[in-house]
Every structure is written in structure tokens, then in C-alpha cells.
Design a protein around this motif. Structure first.
Motif, PDB file in Angstrom:
ATOM      1  N   ILE A 272       0.841  -1.207   0.000  1.00  0.00           N
ATOM      2  CA  ILE A 272       0.000   0.000   0.000  1.00  0.00           C
ATOM      3  C   ILE A 272       0.877   1.259   0.000  1.00  0.00           C
ATOM      4  CG2 ILE A 272      -1.921  -1.200   1.153  1.00  0.00           C
ATOM      5  CD1 ILE A 272      -1.206   0.430   3.698  1.00  0.00           C
ATOM      6  N   PRO A 273       0.325   2.406  -0.399  1.00  0.00           N
ATOM      7  CA  PRO A 273       1.138   3.630  -0.420  1.00  0.00           C
ATOM      8  C   PRO A 273       1.706   3.962   0.971  1.00  0.00           C
ATOM      9  CG  PRO A 273      -0.961   3.964  -1.540  1.00  0.00           C
ATOM     10  CD  PRO A 273      -1.034   2.620  -0.893  1.00  0.00           C
ATOM     11  N   PRO A 274       2.943   4.494   1.016  1.00  0.00           N
ATOM     12  CA  PRO A 274       3.610   4.763   2.300  1.00  0.00           C
ATOM     13  C   PRO A 274       2.767   5.610   3.264  1.00  0.00           C
ATOM     14  CG  PRO A 274       5.154   5.055   0.494  1.00  0.00           C
ATOM     15  CD  PRO A 274       3.824   4.756  -0.137  1.00  0.00           C
ATOM     16  N   ILE A 275       2.031   6.567   2.733  1.00  0.00           N
ATOM     17  CA  ILE A 275       1.258   7.433   3.640  1.00  0.00           C
ATOM     18  C   ILE A 275       0.207   6.631   4.410  1.00  0.00           C
ATOM     19  CG2 ILE A 275      -0.326   8.197   1.775  1.00  0.00           C
ATOM     20  CD1 ILE A 275      -0.383  10.917   3.296  1.00  0.00           C
ATOM     21  N   HIS A 276      -0.424   5.662   3.745  1.00  0.00           N
ATOM     22  CA  HIS A 276      -1.427   4.841   4.435  1.00  0.00           C
ATOM     23  C   HIS A 276      -0.753   3.807   5.339  1.00  0.00           C
ATOM     24  CE1 HIS A 276      -4.077   7.017   2.009  1.00  0.00           C
ATOM     25  NE2 HIS A 276      -3.955   6.315   0.904  1.00  0.00           N
ATOM     26  N   PHE A 277       0.409   3.329   4.886  1.00  0.00           N
ATOM     27  CA  PHE A 277       1.172   2.390   5.708  1.00  0.00           C
ATOM     28  C   PHE A 277       1.505   3.056   7.049  1.00  0.00           C
ATOM     29  CE2 PHE A 277       5.480   0.133   6.330  1.00  0.00           C
ATOM     30  CZ  PHE A 277       4.892  -0.953   6.951  1.00  0.00           C
ATOM     31  N   GLN A 278       1.920   4.321   6.999  1.00  0.00           N
ATOM     32  CA  GLN A 278       2.256   5.035   8.240  1.00  0.00           C
ATOM     33  C   GLN A 278       1.031   5.180   9.137  1.00  0.00           C
ATOM     34  OE1 GLN A 278       5.109   5.221   9.425  1.00  0.00           O
ATOM     35  NE2 GLN A 278       6.020   4.584   7.495  1.00  0.00           N
ATOM     36  N   THR A 279      -0.131   5.411   8.522  1.00  0.00           N
ATOM     37  CA  THR A 279      -1.364   5.538   9.332  1.00  0.00           C
ATOM     38  C   THR A 279      -1.687   4.208  10.013  1.00  0.00           C
ATOM     39  OG1 THR A 279      -2.171   7.205   7.801  1.00  0.00           O
ATOM     40  CG2 THR A 279      -3.810   6.189   9.243  1.00  0.00           C
ATOM     41  N   PHE A 280      -1.575   3.106   9.258  1.00  0.00           N
ATOM     42  CA  PHE A 280      -1.817   1.787   9.883  1.00  0.00           C
ATOM     43  C   PHE A 280      -0.823   1.552  11.025  1.00  0.00           C
ATOM     44  CE2 PHE A 280      -4.245   0.405   6.021  1.00  0.00           C
ATOM     45  CZ  PHE A 280      -5.323  -0.180   6.664  1.00  0.00           C
ATOM     46  N   ARG A 281       0.434   1.917  10.793  1.00  0.00           N
ATOM     47  CA  ARG A 281       1.436   1.690  11.847  1.00  0.00           C
ATOM     48  C   ARG A 281       1.140   2.542  13.085  1.00  0.00           C
ATOM     49  NH1 ARG A 281       5.865  -1.530  11.090  1.00  0.00           N
ATOM     50  NH2 ARG A 281       7.056  -0.506  12.716  1.00  0.00           N
ATOM     51  N   SER A 282       0.643   3.760  12.851  1.00  0.00           N
ATOM     52  CA  SER A 282       0.354   4.579  14.039  1.00  0.00           C
ATOM     53  C   SER A 282      -0.863   4.027  14.794  1.00  0.00           C
ATOM     54  CB  SER A 282       0.215   6.063  13.678  1.00  0.00           C
ATOM     55  OG  SER A 282      -1.091   6.360  13.333  1.00  0.00           O
ATOM     56  N   ILE A 283      -1.799   3.408  14.068  1.00  0.00           N
ATOM     57  CA  ILE A 283      -2.906   2.719  14.753  1.00  0.00           C
ATOM     58  C   ILE A 283      -2.328   1.570  15.595  1.00  0.00           C
ATOM     59  CG2 ILE A 283      -4.915   1.191  14.359  1.00  0.00           C
ATOM     60  CD1 ILE A 283      -5.561   2.975  11.869  1.00  0.00           C
ATOM     61  N   GLY A 284      -1.391   0.830  15.014  1.00  0.00           N
ATOM     62  CA  GLY A 284      -0.743  -0.272  15.735  1.00  0.00           C
ATOM     63  C   GLY A 284      -0.004   0.211  16.973  1.00  0.00           C
ATOM     64  N   ARG A 285       0.673   1.361  16.846  1.00  0.00           N
ATOM     65  CA  ARG A 285       1.418   1.906  17.994  1.00  0.00           C
ATOM     66  C   ARG A 285       0.467   2.255  19.129  1.00  0.00           C
ATOM     67  NH1 ARG A 285       4.917   4.154  14.432  1.00  0.00           N
ATOM     68  NH2 ARG A 285       3.666   6.018  14.118  1.00  0.00           N
TER      69      ARG A 285
END
Ligand code: FPP
Ligand code: MG
Length: 286
Positions: A201-214
């Protein structure tokens, strides 16, 4: 085992197949310890997060299930080792005697070792059949999260932190948040990140998923500590809850839950089942 949000039938089937294969040529006590730990009533939080995120991103179950199995093997090994006398020295987990109480310390150590090794065998087997770059990247990401940069590193920092008997100061608070992010957060983040890597997936959405994980990783450990405190299972560990107090800890959970809801609204995907499941984890009382 299913929960209201995800069908774990395929996961359960591949776990059964894994156990069947493991049983062949495995010492029977070692196998019994592995089976006891893997089928011990765990909530399957990490596989559920992974399968739900995969569904959001249209990653086929057949591709993601080896990762779900691998992460549950790693999680299970970490619990066996965490309960050992050299670590938390716990006699019970999930209402049953811990693995070392039933099978002895040496077998418990080996069962943990075997499960960690199995995780990478499962992933490499899939890569041997299909040398896709995403599969390699996702496996590397999981390996890093489980090791010194993540869970093992966090566990080591916690041991050092506890034995140093840190004072309740601002520095201790910061250290504890870092420890939680590694020892618990790393695998939770990974459960959500792996389907993102598999789907490119695009990096910007990947970062959003990761921040949800954090945020979820912090909520998950805080909730564990809150539940222990309320039920009187406080073994004197220096947790964030006994540092900031139970009301502040509950407020922090709510704050992180709002951040998660906000992050979901920034994603261009159909995330309802995943976000509902994550909400139940944030509202967890047992
Ligand atoms: C409970 O998960 C477990 C945690 C909140 C993580 C705690 C972290 C460790 C034990 C790290 C140990 C690391 C090493 C290297 C020994 P859960 O509620 O999902 O458990 P369940 O599977 O019983 O449902
Ligand atoms: Mg511990």
C-alpha cells in the motif's frame, strides 16, 4: 476458535496441520508442551488483527495465514519464557499452570525455542514456494519486531529497569513507555503492518496503519496492567499504571482510542470490521 469479528477457521486448520507435522519425529514431552501452550485458550489477538487487516487490503488468506501462524508461535514462545522463574516467575497463565510448572523448566525453554524456530520455518517454506519480494520483506519485518529492536529488546530493558529499582520520575515514565512499545507494541504493530507490506500500500497509508498499531500496542499493555491492578494481581512491578495511577491510565486508554478512530477516518479503505474489533480491544475488561 472465532470471535464476533473474524472467522478464524482457516487459521485453526493451519494450526492443526502445523501441530500434526510437528508431532512427527518430535519428542513426545516437547510436543505436548508446544501443544499445551499453543492451544491454551489464547485470544488469538495478533492473528485476528492480521486477518482483519488482510481483508481490508484484499490480501488472500492463503498468503497471510503463514504470517498469522508465525506471529502466534512467536507470541506463544514469549509467554512461555516470560513465565519462567528467571523472568516473571508465574505459576499460572490463562487460568492454568504455566508450561514450566507442567513440563519442567528445561522443556519449557525448549518449547519456546522450538516455537520461535517454527515461526521462521513456516515463513521460509512459503518463500521457497514463491520468492516474491513482499513475502521476504514481511518476514524480515516480523523478525526485526520479535528481536532486539522489538520484543526481546523491550523485555531486556524491562528486566534492567526493574532491577535498577527506578524512582518514580519523568525519566522512568519515558523509559516505561519505550519498554511497552517494544515488548508488547512491536508484535501488535506487526500484526497490522504485515498485510500492508504484502499489499504494497502507499507509504502514507502504511504510516497511518502503523500509528494505529502503535496506539493499540500501548492500549493493550495498559489494559493488561489495569485489569491486573483491579483484580489485585499486582506483583510489585513498576508499571505505567502504578506510576500514573489507574484513573490517568484509563484516560490514556480513551485518548489513544480516540486517536485510533481519527486515524481510521483518514484511510481510504473499508475498515469497519477491523475498527470494531480494535474498539473491543480498547474496551476490554478481562
Ligand atoms: C498478553 O497477550 C501478552 C502481552 C500483553 C505481552 C507481554 C510481553 C511479553 C510477555 C514479552 C516477553 C518477551 C520475551 C522475549 C520473553 P494476550 O492477552 O494476547 O495473551 P493471550 O494469548 O493469552 O490471549
Ligand atoms: Mg513480563
Amino acid at each position: 476458535m472465532n470471535n464476533a469479528f473474524v472467522d478464524l477457521t482457516s487459521f485453526d486448520n493451519s494450526l492443526s496441520l502445523f501441530l500434526k507435522k510437528t508431532k512427527v519425529n518430535c519428542d513426545s514431552i516437547l510436543f505436548s508442551a508446544i501443544e499445551y501452550a499453543l492451544n491454551g485458550g489464547g485470544k488469538r489477538v495478533r492473528p485476528s488483527l492480521m486477518l482483519l487487516t488482510a481483508a481490508v487490503l484484499d490480501v488472500p488468506q492463503s498468503i497471510v495465514i503463514p504470517y498469522a501462524l508465525a506471529i502466534e508461535c512467536i507470541h506463544t514462545y514469549s509467554l512461555i519464557h516470560d513465565d519462567l522463574p528467571a523472568m516473571d516467575n508465574d505459576d499460572f497463565r490463562r487460568g492454568r499452570p504455566t508450561v514450566h510448572k507442567v513440563f519442567g523448566e528445561a522443556i519449557a525453554i525448549l518449547a519456546g525455542d522450538a516455537l520461535l524456530n517454527s515461526a521462521y520455518e513456516i515463513l521460509l517454506e512459503q518463500i521457497l514456494e514463491n520468492t516474491n519480494q513482499n513475502l521476504i520483506e514481511a518476514s524480515f519485518s516480523l523478525a526485526k519486531a520479535a528481536g532486539v529492536f522489538g520484543m526481546v529488546g523491550g523485555q531486556a530493558s524491562e528486566l534492567v529497569f526493574s532491577s535498577a529499582n527506578e524512582q518514580f520520575d519523568k525519566n522512568a515514565e519515558k523509559n516505561l513507555f519505550e519498554i511497552y512499545a517494544k515488548k508488547t507494541g512491536a508484535l501488535i504493530i506487526e500484526s497490522i503492518s504485515i498485510p500492508c507490506i504484502l499489499a504494497s500500500i502507499p507509504p502514507i497509508h502504511f504510516q497511518t496503519f502503523r500509528s494505529i498499531g502503535r496506539s493499540l500496542g500501548l492500549v493493550f499493555q495498559l489494559t493488561d496492567d489495569i485489569i491486573d491492578t483491579i483484580s489485585g494481581v499486582d506483583d510489585g512491578e513498576l508499571t505505567i499504571v502504578n506510576y500514573i495511577g489507574i484513573d490517568s491510565a484509563k484516560n490514556l486508554v480513551k485518548e489513544k482510542q480516540s486517536e485510533i478512530i481519527q486515524s481510521f477516518s483518514n484511510l481510504p479503505y473499508q475498515t469497519i470490521s477491523l475498527s470494531k474489533y480494535i474498539n473491543t480491544l480498547c474496551d476490554r475488561t478481562i
